[in-house]
Design an enzyme around this catalytic site. Sequence first.
Site, PDB file in Angstrom:
ATOM      1  N   LYS A 126       0.856  -1.188   0.000  1.00  0.00           N
ATOM      2  CA  LYS A 126       0.000   0.000   0.000  1.00  0.00           C
ATOM      3  C   LYS A 126       0.883   1.227   0.000  1.00  0.00           C
ATOM      4  CE  LYS A 126      -4.460   0.797   0.245  1.00  0.00           C
ATOM      5  NZ  LYS A 126      -5.600  -0.056  -0.122  1.00  0.00           N
ATOM      6  N   ASP A 166      -6.963   4.366  -4.319  1.00  0.00           N
ATOM      7  CA  ASP A 166      -7.634   4.234  -3.027  1.00  0.00           C
ATOM      8  C   ASP A 166      -8.259   5.629  -2.805  1.00  0.00           C
ATOM      9  OD1 ASP A 166      -7.690   2.164  -0.595  1.00  0.00           O
ATOM     10  OD2 ASP A 166      -7.475   4.128   0.305  1.00  0.00           O
TER      11      ASP A 166
HETATM   12  N1  GLU Z   1      -7.422   0.258  -2.730  1.00  0.00           N
HETATM   13  C1  GLU Z   1      -8.188  -0.914  -3.027  1.00  0.00           C
HETATM   14  C2  GLU Z   1      -8.214  -1.832  -1.829  1.00  0.00           C
HETATM   15  O1  GLU Z   1      -8.249  -1.358  -0.715  1.00  0.00           O
HETATM   16  C3  GLU Z   1      -7.766  -1.596  -4.325  1.00  0.00           C
HETATM   17  C4  GLU Z   1      -6.322  -1.852  -4.517  1.00  0.00           C
HETATM   18  C5  GLU Z   1      -5.955  -2.398  -5.907  1.00  0.00           C
HETATM   19  O2  GLU Z   1      -6.794  -2.444  -6.782  1.00  0.00           O
HETATM   20  O3  GLU Z   1      -4.794  -2.750  -6.050  1.00  0.00           O
HETATM   21  O4  GLU Z   1      -8.237  -3.033  -1.924  1.00  0.00           O
END
Ligand code: GLU
Length: 446
Positions: A126, A166
């Site tokens: 992340k 996100d």
């Molecule tokens: N931010 C999204 C999550 O919390 C998606 C992340 C992604 O698609 O890599 O899963």
Amino acid sequence: MDTRLESVREIVLERNPGENEFHQAVAEVFSSLVPVLDKHPEFADASILERICEPERQIIFRVPWVDDSGQVQINRGFRVEFNSALGPYKGGLRFHPSVYLGIIKFLGFEQIFKNALTGMPIGGGKGGADFDPRGRSDGEIMRFCQSFMTELYRHIGEYTDVPAGDIGVGGREIGYLFGQYKRITNRYESGVLTGKGVTWGGSLVRPEATGYGTVLFTQEMLRTRNQTFDGQRVAVSGAGNVAIHAIAKSQALGASVVTCSDSSGYVVDEDGIDVELLQQIKEVERGRISDYAERRGGSVKFVEGGSVWDVDVTVALPCATQNELDEADAAKLVKSGLVAVAEGANMPCTSKAADIFHDAGVLFGPGKAANAGGVATSALEMQQNASRDAWTFEYTEERLTDIMVGIHDRCAATADEYGKPGNYVVGANISGFVKVADAMLAQGVI
Ligand code: GLU
């Protein structure tokens, strides 16, 4: 708590001081693990717990950029590459003023298990920045994204680390980030980012996937009690990408969604939220939720401040942000006849709120299962990029549906196996953890 887990928890607290959200995410996973350690002593012997709580790599960097008035601005950028046992690090970027290392670590930690649950070959990571996009011009957003990528590019790649969106990072930002990556590397490496525009390597259904997936997961939970979405009265919090598509899917399945919210307050629309109007205001005009109430007219009510959970509903879908639904909200919702909750956001319910739902027999879908449709469809985008293909909406949605049903069934079966039928928290934590732990064991001490 079990002494094996307690000693690791102490190490986590000591090594990561002040990172409350990360501590909370670790405690939530650990709360399910006692029976796993009893069944698999090899995990403790190989220090899997200590290793899984320590990110493989943490990158913190300066993001300098020039605003529209010519002033130099400095933000802090992050990428936490948490775990690559199952595949390249995968997870979104969050641009929000509340971002600090503890937020990125909580999100990255959750992502490890969420991604494992999808059944796709993706590890967990992340990133983000303490940048506030609100009120910024397109030019400012572009310059910020370009500066952010000028450092990030050296750490990512289709086989290394694949960021996406996100909170605060949507199609516009992914476009600017991808453009800068392409320019610096001189490679059209489609699979390095997901959430791209559909005409240049993005996947159909990716924008809808998190919200749709949350509703599909809820539908499966309701099915275990011979219920459906039809006729449910639903509260959705948030008004971003996840909320908008959760509202659309709930209504397509016959429910009435009567609320949505942003940081200024919430609206109550007894006729059911008009998704097109909401999308126009939030995604095109980047306006406020009060504009929705004004433009929709009639009996629509805008409540400044306040909690969306004050509205009586049968299904609650928190799709805004972490810790937005606390124990008082949970107690109130239970009292007024709540049947099911599914987390569209990451960790929106406090752990005490989740306990209240469980004690009351309310169906509770934790985020790492219920909102995994977004990242799962990102993995489908990676598949399309790898094969230089583009699938139809129908086929991609079919794949998403199968994945969400699979996650639901895996969680339910694991909860049964460990003697906690109907407990999706236990099912999600154990099923995700065991998959990652087995891969880590197989790959040796790294
Ligand atoms: N931010 C999204 C999550 O919390 C998606 C992340 C992604 O698609 O890599 O899963």
